[in-house]
Design a protein around this motif. Structure first.
Motif, short mmCIF file in Angstrom:
data_model
loop_
_atom_site.label_atom_id
_atom_site.label_comp_id
_atom_site.label_asym_id
_atom_site.label_seq_id
_atom_site.Cartn_x
_atom_site.Cartn_y
_atom_site.Cartn_z
N TYR A 274 0.84 -1.17 -0.10
CA TYR A 274 0.06 -0.04 -0.01
C TYR A 274 0.93 1.31 0.04
O TYR A 274 2.14 1.24 0.21
CB TYR A 274 -1.02 0.08 1.18
CG TYR A 274 -0.18 -0.18 2.54
CD1 TYR A 274 0.28 0.81 3.27
CD2 TYR A 274 -0.15 -1.49 3.09
CE1 TYR A 274 1.08 0.68 4.45
CE2 TYR A 274 0.47 -1.78 4.46
CZ TYR A 274 1.11 -0.54 4.88
OH TYR A 274 1.83 -0.74 6.21
N LEU A 275 0.17 2.41 -0.46
CA LEU A 275 0.91 3.63 -0.39
C LEU A 275 1.07 4.48 0.89
O LEU A 275 0.02 4.54 1.52
CB LEU A 275 0.46 4.49 -1.41
CG LEU A 275 0.47 4.22 -2.97
CD1 LEU A 275 -0.35 4.88 -3.75
CD2 LEU A 275 1.91 3.91 -3.51
N THR A 276 2.27 5.02 1.23
CA THR A 276 2.16 5.61 2.45
C THR A 276 2.07 7.27 1.94
O THR A 276 1.97 7.67 0.85
CB THR A 276 3.64 5.50 3.12
OG1 THR A 276 4.59 6.34 2.38
CG2 THR A 276 4.00 4.11 3.42
N TYR A 277 1.95 8.29 2.97
CA TYR A 277 1.58 9.52 2.54
C TYR A 277 2.97 9.86 1.94
O TYR A 277 2.48 10.73 0.80
CB TYR A 277 1.27 10.35 3.83
CG TYR A 277 -0.02 10.30 4.33
CD1 TYR A 277 -1.00 11.13 3.62
CD2 TYR A 277 -0.74 9.25 5.28
CE1 TYR A 277 -2.63 11.27 4.10
CE2 TYR A 277 -2.00 9.21 5.68
CZ TYR A 277 -2.97 9.90 4.88
OH TYR A 277 -4.12 10.11 5.18
N MET A 278 4.14 9.31 2.24
CA MET A 278 5.24 10.00 1.49
C MET A 278 5.26 9.66 0.11
O MET A 278 5.58 10.34 -0.83
CB MET A 278 6.51 9.64 2.34
CG MET A 278 7.73 10.18 1.69
SD MET A 278 9.18 9.82 2.68
CE MET A 278 9.42 8.09 2.45
N ASP A 279 4.73 8.17 -0.20
CA ASP A 279 4.61 7.76 -1.59
C ASP A 279 3.74 8.68 -2.18
O ASP A 279 3.91 8.79 -3.30
CB ASP A 279 4.07 6.30 -1.43
CG ASP A 279 5.23 5.28 -0.74
OD1 ASP A 279 6.54 5.73 -0.97
OD2 ASP A 279 4.81 4.26 -0.16
N LYS A 280 2.32 8.83 -1.57
CA LYS A 280 1.51 9.45 -2.52
C LYS A 280 2.06 10.98 -2.88
O LYS A 280 1.84 11.28 -3.99
CB LYS A 280 0.42 9.90 -1.46
CG LYS A 280 -0.35 8.67 -1.17
CD LYS A 280 -1.53 8.68 -0.13
CE LYS A 280 -2.22 7.25 0.26
NZ LYS A 280 -3.21 7.50 1.19
#
Length: 389
Positions: A274-280
């Motif tokens: 899943y995506l973290t906020y940093m990835d987003k």
């Protein structure tokens, strides 16, 4: 500074049903209630990549032993407690132990009822499934789960109501990267042993402290750097639209730099689905760069419409991209505050409730210490023994 636990978990104690007297390692009786206390003496490194943490813990289990009722203190010291019933407790989520010390003692209360206390000092590495959705604003649970080899029909593990679990926040090793919360939560579980041929359930008690990541490092070294790279894409509009090859060269260089930077960032995180906020944030910045690259390729279609038309179109597109870019950052900041930081605010609220609980408990102890000074001395002696170890 030593902290006790505060938990909403409640359970019936051993009080209520008398246990028959019987020596030996096995006995026939109703469910035995084992009161458990866990103290986090020292929390070591929290390894996000391997999803584990190191800790030094003190574990105390207490249960009734009717066969020793009426014995004096001197008689209890001479008795071999290994001959009596034992709950067979073990730590379910420990990966490796560097040191463990276990010792048994017995004591009686004012009604001459005997209790056996099993105390352990465990230093080791514990497994923890880290939830990284809110990274780098995440709050992680650090749990010690204790279960028994005996089934739940024979034993029930409950939190100790007299000497509660606690944590020493002052000895936290990884304070530069994490902030340790002061409250402790206790939850009961039921577990099954996969290697067992029977389908019997086993009781378990999880004692959890929490650590909040300090996000400053990622603000300055990831978010800010990525912001500069994506913002520089607007500088490519300074190149004449009649030279699209130069614009594309600069835009692709920024895009490839961002992709390389993302690969470097991923080295500090486990491979999660899943995506973290940093990835987003990084991916949305890449989308902005791709949009700029696409425009610099499409602008060649309008070169033959005249320079005046082209410059007007360029100005409008530049303003549109700027509004989108600024709007994206405004929305993202509000998203971080109202969503990613929500659990951090909840943990601070629990800390406040916990400190209020401690203040009320201290006030109550001050009022009752003259009524029961013996139990207060025993608690003080135990706390001193833990710190000496």
């Amino acid at each position: 500074m030593h902290r006790s636990s505060w938990s909403g978990v409640s359970g019936q104690g051993w009080r209520g049903a008398p246990f028959p007297r019987s020596f030996g390692c096995s006995r026939s009786f109703k469910t035995v209630f084992v009161e458990l206390r866990v103290v986090f003496l020292k929390i070591g490194e929290i390894d996000t990549l391997k999803e584990q943490y190191s800790a030094d813990t003190f574990i105390q289990a207490k249960w009734r032993e009717p066969a020793l009722d009426g014995k004096t203190t001197e008689e209890l010291k001479r008795i071999d407690l290994d001959r009596f019933w034992n709950p067979l407790l073990f730590i379910e989520n420990v990966l490796s132990e560097t040191k463990e010390a276990t010792w048994l003692t017995a004591s009686t209360n004012s009604r001459a009822e005997a209790f056996v206390l099993e105390r352990r000092r465990v230093r080791g590495v514990f497994m923890e499934n880290l939830e990284l959705n809110d990274f780098p604003l995440d709050v992680q649970d650090l749990t010690v789960t204790i279960t028994s080899e005996r089934p739940d029909t024979e034993i029930d593990i409950i939190p100790d109501e007299n000497e509660m679990s606690g944590i020493n926040v002052q000895t936290f090793v990884d304070q530069q990267e994490w902030r340790l919360h002061e409250h402790i939560e206790v939850s009961k579980k039921v577990m099954t042993q996969e290697y067992s041929s029977s389908n019997r359930c086993h009781p378990a008690l999880s004692v959890t402290c929490r650590a909040a990541r300090r996000p400053g490092y990622f603000y300055w070294n990831v978010f800010l750097v990525m912001f500069f790279i994506s913002a520089l894409s607007f500088a490519t509009f300074a190149v004449s639209p009649e030279l699209p090859q130069n614009r594309l060269q600069l835009s692709f260089t920024l895009l490839l730099t961002s992709i390389t930077f993302k690969f470097v960032i991923n080295q500090s995180l486990p491979k999660i689905s899943y995506l973290t906020y940093m990835d987003k944030y990084v991916l949305l910045s890449l989308v902005i760069l791709c949009m700029v690259c696409v425009w610099h390729a499409v602008v060649t279609v309008f070169v033959h419409h005249g320079i005046n038309f082209l410059m007007t179109l360029e100005r409008d597109v530049f303003i549109a991209f700027s509004v989108i870019y600024i709007g994206f950052h405004v929305v993202f900041i509000f998203w971080l505050y109202f969503d990613a930081c929500k659990r951090r605010r909840l943990m601070k609220h629990k800390d406040k409730e916990y400190l209020d609980f401690l203040a009320k408990k201290k006030e109550w102890l001050e009022k009752t210490k003259d009524l029961n000074p013996q139990s207060r001395r025993q608690s003080t002696q135990l706390l001193h023994a833990v710190h000496v170890l």
